[in-house]
Design a protein around this motif. Structure first.
Motif, PDB file in Angstrom:
ATOM      1  N   GLY A   1      19.572  48.344 -14.952  1.00  0.00           N
ATOM      2  CA  GLY A   1      20.348  48.891 -13.848  1.00  0.00           C
ATOM      3  C   GLY A   1      21.232  47.844 -13.213  1.00  0.00           C
ATOM      4  O   GLY A   1      22.130  48.170 -12.435  1.00  0.00           O
ATOM      5  N   GLY A   2      20.975  46.596 -13.517  1.00  0.00           N
ATOM      6  CA  GLY A   2      21.843  45.517 -13.065  1.00  0.00           C
ATOM      7  C   GLY A   2      21.730  45.192 -11.587  1.00  0.00           C
ATOM      8  O   GLY A   2      20.837  45.644 -10.872  1.00  0.00           O
ATOM      9  N   ILE A   3      22.681  44.387 -11.159  1.00  0.00           N
ATOM     10  CA  ILE A   3      22.708  43.902  -9.783  1.00  0.00           C
ATOM     11  C   ILE A   3      22.876  45.046  -8.794  1.00  0.00           C
ATOM     12  O   ILE A   3      22.190  45.119  -7.783  1.00  0.00           O
ATOM     13  N   CYS A   4      23.806  45.962  -9.065  1.00  0.00           N
ATOM     14  CA  CYS A   4      24.074  47.052  -8.126  1.00  0.00           C
ATOM     15  C   CYS A   4      22.810  47.845  -7.827  1.00  0.00           C
ATOM     16  O   CYS A   4      22.460  48.060  -6.674  1.00  0.00           O
ATOM     17  N   LEU A   5      22.113  48.247  -8.882  1.00  0.00           N
ATOM     18  CA  LEU A   5      20.937  49.069  -8.687  1.00  0.00           C
ATOM     19  C   LEU A   5      19.778  48.280  -8.068  1.00  0.00           C
ATOM     20  O   LEU A   5      19.093  48.783  -7.189  1.00  0.00           O
ATOM     21  N   ASN A   6      19.579  47.056  -8.491  1.00  0.00           N
ATOM     22  CA  ASN A   6      18.404  46.288  -8.065  1.00  0.00           C
ATOM     23  C   ASN A   6      18.625  45.405  -6.835  1.00  0.00           C
ATOM     24  O   ASN A   6      17.694  45.165  -6.079  1.00  0.00           O
ATOM     25  N   TRP A   7      19.832  44.860  -6.663  1.00  0.00           N
ATOM     26  CA  TRP A   7      20.060  43.870  -5.615  1.00  0.00           C
ATOM     27  C   TRP A   7      21.339  44.117  -4.804  1.00  0.00           C
ATOM     28  O   TRP A   7      21.807  43.212  -4.135  1.00  0.00           O
ATOM     29  N   GLY A   8      21.931  45.285  -4.913  1.00  0.00           N
ATOM     30  CA  GLY A   8      23.200  45.502  -4.224  1.00  0.00           C
ATOM     31  C   GLY A   8      23.301  46.879  -3.623  1.00  0.00           C
ATOM     32  O   GLY A   8      22.644  47.208  -2.642  1.00  0.00           O
ATOM     33  N   CYS A   9      24.117  47.694  -4.248  1.00  0.00           N
ATOM     34  CA  CYS A   9      24.488  49.002  -3.708  1.00  0.00           C
ATOM     35  C   CYS A   9      23.290  49.863  -3.312  1.00  0.00           C
ATOM     36  O   CYS A   9      23.240  50.394  -2.203  1.00  0.00           O
ATOM     37  N   ILE A  10      22.360  50.031  -4.212  1.00  0.00           N
ATOM     38  CA  ILE A  10      21.251  50.962  -3.976  1.00  0.00           C
ATOM     39  C   ILE A  10      20.303  50.467  -2.882  1.00  0.00           C
ATOM     40  O   ILE A  10      20.029  51.185  -1.917  1.00  0.00           O
ATOM     41  N   PRO A  11      19.798  49.223  -2.958  1.00  0.00           N
ATOM     42  CA  PRO A  11      18.895  48.789  -1.887  1.00  0.00           C
ATOM     43  C   PRO A  11      19.578  48.719  -0.520  1.00  0.00           C
ATOM     44  O   PRO A  11      18.959  49.051   0.497  1.00  0.00           O
ATOM     45  N   THR A  12      20.854  48.326  -0.487  1.00  0.00           N
ATOM     46  CA  THR A  12      21.519  48.266   0.821  1.00  0.00           C
ATOM     47  C   THR A  12      21.727  49.660   1.391  1.00  0.00           C
ATOM     48  O   THR A  12      21.609  49.855   2.601  1.00  0.00           O
ATOM     49  N   LYS A  13      21.995  50.646   0.535  1.00  0.00           N
ATOM     50  CA  LYS A  13      22.155  52.026   1.032  1.00  0.00           C
ATOM     51  C   LYS A  13      20.841  52.529   1.617  1.00  0.00           C
ATOM     52  O   LYS A  13      20.829  53.222   2.635  1.00  0.00           O
ATOM     53  N   ALA A  14      19.731  52.189   0.979  1.00  0.00           N
ATOM     54  CA  ALA A  14      18.422  52.598   1.502  1.00  0.00           C
ATOM     55  C   ALA A  14      18.164  51.944   2.858  1.00  0.00           C
ATOM     56  O   ALA A  14      17.677  52.593   3.794  1.00  0.00           O
ATOM     57  N   MET A  15      18.507  50.657   2.957  1.00  0.00           N
ATOM     58  CA  MET A  15      18.325  49.951   4.234  1.00  0.00           C
ATOM     59  C   MET A  15      19.246  50.540   5.304  1.00  0.00           C
ATOM     60  O   MET A  15      18.838  50.696   6.466  1.00  0.00           O
ATOM     61  N   LEU A  16      20.476  50.865   4.923  1.00  0.00           N
ATOM     62  CA  LEU A  16      21.417  51.463   5.880  1.00  0.00           C
ATOM     63  C   LEU A  16      20.913  52.799   6.408  1.00  0.00           C
ATOM     64  O   LEU A  16      21.093  53.115   7.579  1.00  0.00           O
ATOM     65  N   LYS A  17      20.297  53.596   5.543  1.00  0.00           N
ATOM     66  CA  LYS A  17      19.757  54.882   5.992  1.00  0.00           C
ATOM     67  C   LYS A  17      18.672  54.669   7.039  1.00  0.00           C
ATOM     68  O   LYS A  17      18.640  55.366   8.063  1.00  0.00           O
ATOM     69  N   SER A  18      17.801  53.691   6.812  1.00  0.00           N
ATOM     70  CA  SER A  18      16.759  53.382   7.798  1.00  0.00           C
ATOM     71  C   SER A  18      17.384  52.947   9.116  1.00  0.00           C
ATOM     72  O   SER A  18      16.953  53.369  10.200  1.00  0.00           O
ATOM     73  N   ALA A  19      18.416  52.102   9.036  1.00  0.00           N
ATOM     74  CA  ALA A  19      19.098  51.640  10.247  1.00  0.00           C
ATOM     75  C   ALA A  19      19.783  52.800  10.966  1.00  0.00           C
ATOM     76  O   ALA A  19      19.781  52.861  12.202  1.00  0.00           O
ATOM     77  N   GLU A  20      20.345  53.732  10.190  1.00  0.00           N
ATOM     78  CA  GLU A  20      20.999  54.897  10.790  1.00  0.00           C
ATOM     79  C   GLU A  20      19.985  55.761  11.549  1.00  0.00           C
ATOM     80  O   GLU A  20      20.245  56.204  12.668  1.00  0.00           O
ATOM     81  N   VAL A  21      18.833  55.998  10.934  1.00  0.00           N
ATOM     82  CA  VAL A  21      17.792  56.788  11.588  1.00  0.00           C
ATOM     83  C   VAL A  21      17.339  56.091  12.869  1.00  0.00           C
ATOM     84  O   VAL A  21      17.222  56.726  13.925  1.00  0.00           O
ATOM     85  N   PHE A  22      17.107  54.794  12.796  1.00  0.00           N
ATOM     86  CA  PHE A  22      16.696  54.030  13.977  1.00  0.00           C
ATOM     87  C   PHE A  22      17.754  54.126  15.073  1.00  0.00           C
ATOM     88  O   PHE A  22      17.441  54.404  16.233  1.00  0.00           O
ATOM     89  N   SER A  23      19.013  53.919  14.705  1.00  0.00           N
ATOM     90  CA  SER A  23      20.105  53.975  15.677  1.00  0.00           C
ATOM     91  C   SER A  23      20.207  55.357  16.322  1.00  0.00           C
ATOM     92  O   SER A  23      20.397  55.481  17.534  1.00  0.00           O
ATOM     93  N   THR A  24      20.068  56.387  15.520  1.00  0.00           N
ATOM     94  CA  THR A  24      20.123  57.759  16.047  1.00  0.00           C
ATOM     95  C   THR A  24      18.981  58.010  17.024  1.00  0.00           C
ATOM     96  O   THR A  24      19.183  58.592  18.099  1.00  0.00           O
ATOM     97  N   LEU A  25      17.788  57.552  16.659  1.00  0.00           N
ATOM     98  CA  LEU A  25      16.635  57.751  17.543  1.00  0.00           C
ATOM     99  C   LEU A  25      16.774  56.996  18.856  1.00  0.00           C
ATOM    100  O   LEU A  25      16.339  57.480  19.904  1.00  0.00           O
ATOM    101  N   THR A  26      17.382  55.812  18.819  1.00  0.00           N
ATOM    102  CA  THR A  26      17.554  55.053  20.069  1.00  0.00           C
ATOM    103  C   THR A  26      18.577  55.717  20.982  1.00  0.00           C
ATOM    104  O   THR A  26      18.604  55.430  22.175  1.00  0.00           O
ATOM    105  N   LYS A  27      19.398  56.612  20.418  1.00  0.00           N
ATOM    106  CA  LYS A  27      20.395  57.341  21.210  1.00  0.00           C
ATOM    107  C   LYS A  27      20.040  58.822  21.306  1.00  0.00           C
ATOM    108  O   LYS A  27      20.913  59.662  21.552  1.00  0.00           O
TER     109      LYS A  27
END
Length: 170
Positions: free
Chosen positions: A3-29
């Motif tokens: 899966g390469g860098i994107c899948l293992n160390w780039g695009c995919i993991p950062t998108k998962a982290m961003l979703k968590s941050a989005e949920v947290f941000s929404t809950l704080t507001k």
């Protein structure tokens, strides 16, 4: 890793982290939406583990597809010997593989800037940023590409004061 860098160390993991941050941000507001959510916090290790799990599941899917299509995987360190031969070195052995065509899919490595090499403590590369053990109070991100901006968004959403700069070749 498959899966390469994107899948293992780039695009995919950062998108998962961003979703968590989005949920947290929404809950704080939440009060903006008429929702009461008190004492909202996050568990950094669970965020990281979720990111790793998603990337791992997708990498396993790539392996399954390759197996299904009878693609042979050589998991080692390769070196081109000549225009039709690749030498693959494993932990305890080595073999030459011959083919009519060779495709180089070498992946990527973190770039280092001379004089400020990453150490995992004060200076991070993208691998450190994907596996943090803390959220820094302040963070300077060098690089305003997609991944740099995603890291900036993630860390800022979880409380870091983030500055992004771009280094240009001149």
């Amino acid at each position: 890793h498959l899966g390469g860098i994107c899948l293992n160390w780039g695009c995919i993991p950062t998108k998962a982290m961003l979703k968590s941050a989005e949920v947290f941000s929404t809950l704080t507001k939440a009060d903006h939406y008429g929702i009461v959510a008190e004492n909202v916090s996050f568990d950094l290790q669970k965020i990281i583990n979720r990111s790793k799990t998603i990337a791992g599941r997708l990498s396993s899917g790539v392996k399954h597809l390759l197996d299904k299509h009878k693609v042979t995987i050589f998991d080692g360190i390769g070196a081109i010997k000549d225009h039709k031969v690749v030498s693959v070195e494993y932990a305890n052995s080595k073999e030459d593989i011959q083919g009519n065509k060779i495709i180089l899919a070498t992946g990527a490595r973190p770039r280092e800037i001379e004089g400020i090499e990453s150490d995992g403590e004060l200076i991070w590369n993208y691998k450190h940023a994907l596996r943090p053990n803390r959220i820094p109070k302040k963070m300077l991100i060098v690089g305003s590409g997609a991944i740099g901006v995603e890291f900036a968004t993630f860390y800022n959403s979880l409380g870091s004061d983030v500055t992004v700069i771009e280094v240009l070749d001149r």
